[in-house]
Design a protein around this motif. Sequence first.
Motif, PDB file in Angstrom:
ATOM      1  N   SER A  44      -9.332   5.434  43.216  1.00 19.48           N
ATOM      2  CA  SER A  44      -8.852   5.725  41.858  1.00 19.48           C
ATOM      3  C   SER A  44      -7.347   5.562  41.770  1.00 19.48           C
ATOM      4  N   GLN A  88     -12.425   6.803  35.684  1.00 16.77           N
ATOM      5  CA  GLN A  88     -13.457   7.608  36.344  1.00 16.77           C
ATOM      6  C   GLN A  88     -13.719   8.870  35.515  1.00 16.77           C
ATOM      7  N   ASP A 173     -13.678   2.099  37.319  1.00 18.47           N
ATOM      8  CA  ASP A 173     -13.603   3.115  38.360  1.00 18.47           C
ATOM      9  C   ASP A 173     -14.846   4.003  38.301  1.00 18.47           C
ATOM     10  N   GLU A 174     -15.782   3.713  39.160  1.00 18.47           N
ATOM     11  CA  GLU A 174     -17.022   4.499  39.257  1.00 18.47           C
ATOM     12  C   GLU A 174     -17.717   4.658  37.908  1.00 18.47           C
TER      13      GLU A 174
HETATM   14 MG   LIG Z   1     -12.029   8.019  42.435  1.00 15.12          MG
END
Ligand SMILES: [Mg+2]
Lengths: 274, 454
Positions: A44, A88, A173-174
């Motif tokens: 991240s 995220q 991000d994820e």
């Molecule tokens: Mg992360």
Amino acid sequence: MMALLEIVDLHANAGDAEILRGVSLTVDAGEVHAIMGPNGSGKSTLAQVLAGHPAYRVTRGTVTFAGHDLLDMEPEERAHAGLFLAFQYPVEIPGVTNAYFLRTAYNAIRKARGLDELDPMDFLDLLEDRLRVVEWGPEIMERAVNAGFSGGEKKRNEILQMAVLEPTLAVLDETDSGLDIDALRIVAKGVNALRRPDRATVLVTHYQRLLNYIVPDRVHVLSGGRIVKSGGKELAHELEERGYEWLTGTGDAESVTAPAASYAATASPVPAAP
Amino acid sequence: MTSLAADVVTSRAGSRTLRGFAELATAVADAAGDPAWLADLRRAAVARFADVGLPGSKDEEWRFTPLQGLAALQFNAPGPAMPVAIVDLAPFLLGMPGWPLLVVVDGYVDRRLSRIGTLPPGATFGSLADAIAIGHPLVERHLGHHAPVDASAFTAVNAALVRDGAFVHVGAGVALQEPLHVLYVATDGAAGSIVAPRMLTVLDRGAQATVIETFVHLGHARGTPRPQLTDICAEIVLGESARLEHTRLQRESLATYHVGFTAVDQARASHYRSFALALGGRLSRHNLHARLGGANIETLLYGLYVARGEQLVDSHTAIFHDHPDCRSWEVYKGVLAERARGVFNGKVIVRPEAQRTDAKQTNRNLLLGDEARIDTKPQLEIFADDVKCTHGATVGKLDDQQRYYMRSRGIAGRAVEVLLITAFVAEVVAEITQPQVREALEALVYAEMNALIA
Ligand SMILES: [Mg+2]
Ligand SMILES: Nc1ncnc2c1ncn2[C@@H]1O[C@H](COP(=O)(O)OP(=O)(O)OP(=O)(O)O)[C@@H](O)[C@H]1O
């Protein structure tokens, strides 16, 4: 051909702590790259440094994006240049409708590129089209940005934003974490719909699962703030089977098999009223 | 009467009086040709003000709102009102052109500018002076009884000086569709003087109405307008099951001292909904007091204050839960920029017999500068045991995460702040139920937020 994104020996700190310790990565136009790695390895941080988060200080290295010195640009300038980060933990903005937010962002980017702003009616048409990508009805547009959205809805909203803003480089991000199987399919559809020879995608993920839908050209493992291994799509399968220990020596296998899928509520000094 | 007013000057310690008030009060008493009850009220008002004078810093109700600036001013008889044309009012009109409009210029109803149109039978909307002159029984019954001269030094000043204003009466069961707009215009003619109109609104049993009060300044003179004091009282009486939506917009010049007192008396099962927007003068203070005089009453108070520069904006609300099974709901928000000061005080007083009271109060503030300041004080006094009462006050700055998130989407510079501040205030503005009024105010607030960031 010049790479779309070129990261060379990137070091970045949060406060006094060095989080990124020499990341180098080249992404060519048309490619999809996946970044995997244990919790806390700096994925991240890398994504946020690319987007220009003020909490991180770059101490060494360079990042070139579409010919620009990315590190020299403000967060909004990076967006204007075609960079998009799907957070995220997407931020809630009570009081601003999704529709208004998206139109403002879309027109801000157009304006920065010297294009005419789209009037509300034309924007509505565009929006309708992009809502189909994420399989959402128009109701969502009248809700405040991410406010009270479920974890999965927030992720889907990031994909909607991406679909509207059509970035040259999307960093996710994820975005797949915490999604049910239908939502995962929708996210993948959103990413694939955006694919073009002049664009690229970087996927930060813990799961091989997503990579069944979006087949990466390259897979990288970030550990301890460095890319410790890169390979083709088969590397993701290998990680799924073996965990990160064989690469990091210190990795926690738990973190791969049971990654955190929680969503921190964004602290706001002005909490939503009852 | 003359001698009484003159006494004021000699009996007072000079620093706490309102300079020139005594002369103005004498002139009004001499000229007005008041009915006996009003002459009595004025006498009581003058005596009361002589007694208390301007509140000082030791007065708990005025602790954060210093009045030295006001005390230093010399007030004189108003000059002739500046000529006001209908086109001058255009920026301040709301909703549809046909809506009833009463224009009060420097404290007096201007018949030429007003247009009441045809109201349904049982409804009256017009000049308070007219209602007094014809001896309307409701005026004698109510004027000065809900915002009495001892409620505040300024209710006394108003009672001593009031000449005209608005009178609203809606008879039993009558529902007015169109909002009644009272537009108070202060012109340069009132510079250096005290403008003291009053509004009396009476809704009989089951009546329904929407009333808008707007306070503006029309300056023709160049440069900074001279200071002026607007001292306004509004007395609102709601009969059983009556419903009133009340919007109050205070947007006078930066040289204005504005002190307003709104007293609402509610009977059983009535509903009062208020939205008060204060864009401030030099100093603006608004007291909004609601007395819940029966069971099953609903009282909803929404407020927004916005100030910058050296402005001070003060909102004092008080809700008196005297009876069981009532609900009060209050949300006030403030945005303070530069060196502006905000004051919020919210009293909720629940008497022992007011069981099953449901009261919620919220005050949220956004400070846009390091020197901006808010003094906020919830004041809940609860003497009943079976109640649900909550309050919350917050003070914050613009959220950095939200700012960054917006920037990461390409939104830059002022737009980020304007969007975030607008988002902060949107919630209260959204509570105005009349759609055209709401839209007009949304536009006004948006323009104001833009100016704030400029
Ligand atoms: Mg992360
Ligand atoms: N703003 C910050 N201040 C202090 N420490 C930080 C900050 N941001 C990140 N860190 C630390 O840097 C390390 C890397 O964090 P990062 O969020 O980049 O990890 P990640 O690889 O994304 O992990 P995950 O898989 O759990 O999302 C962690 O130890 C984290 O606590």
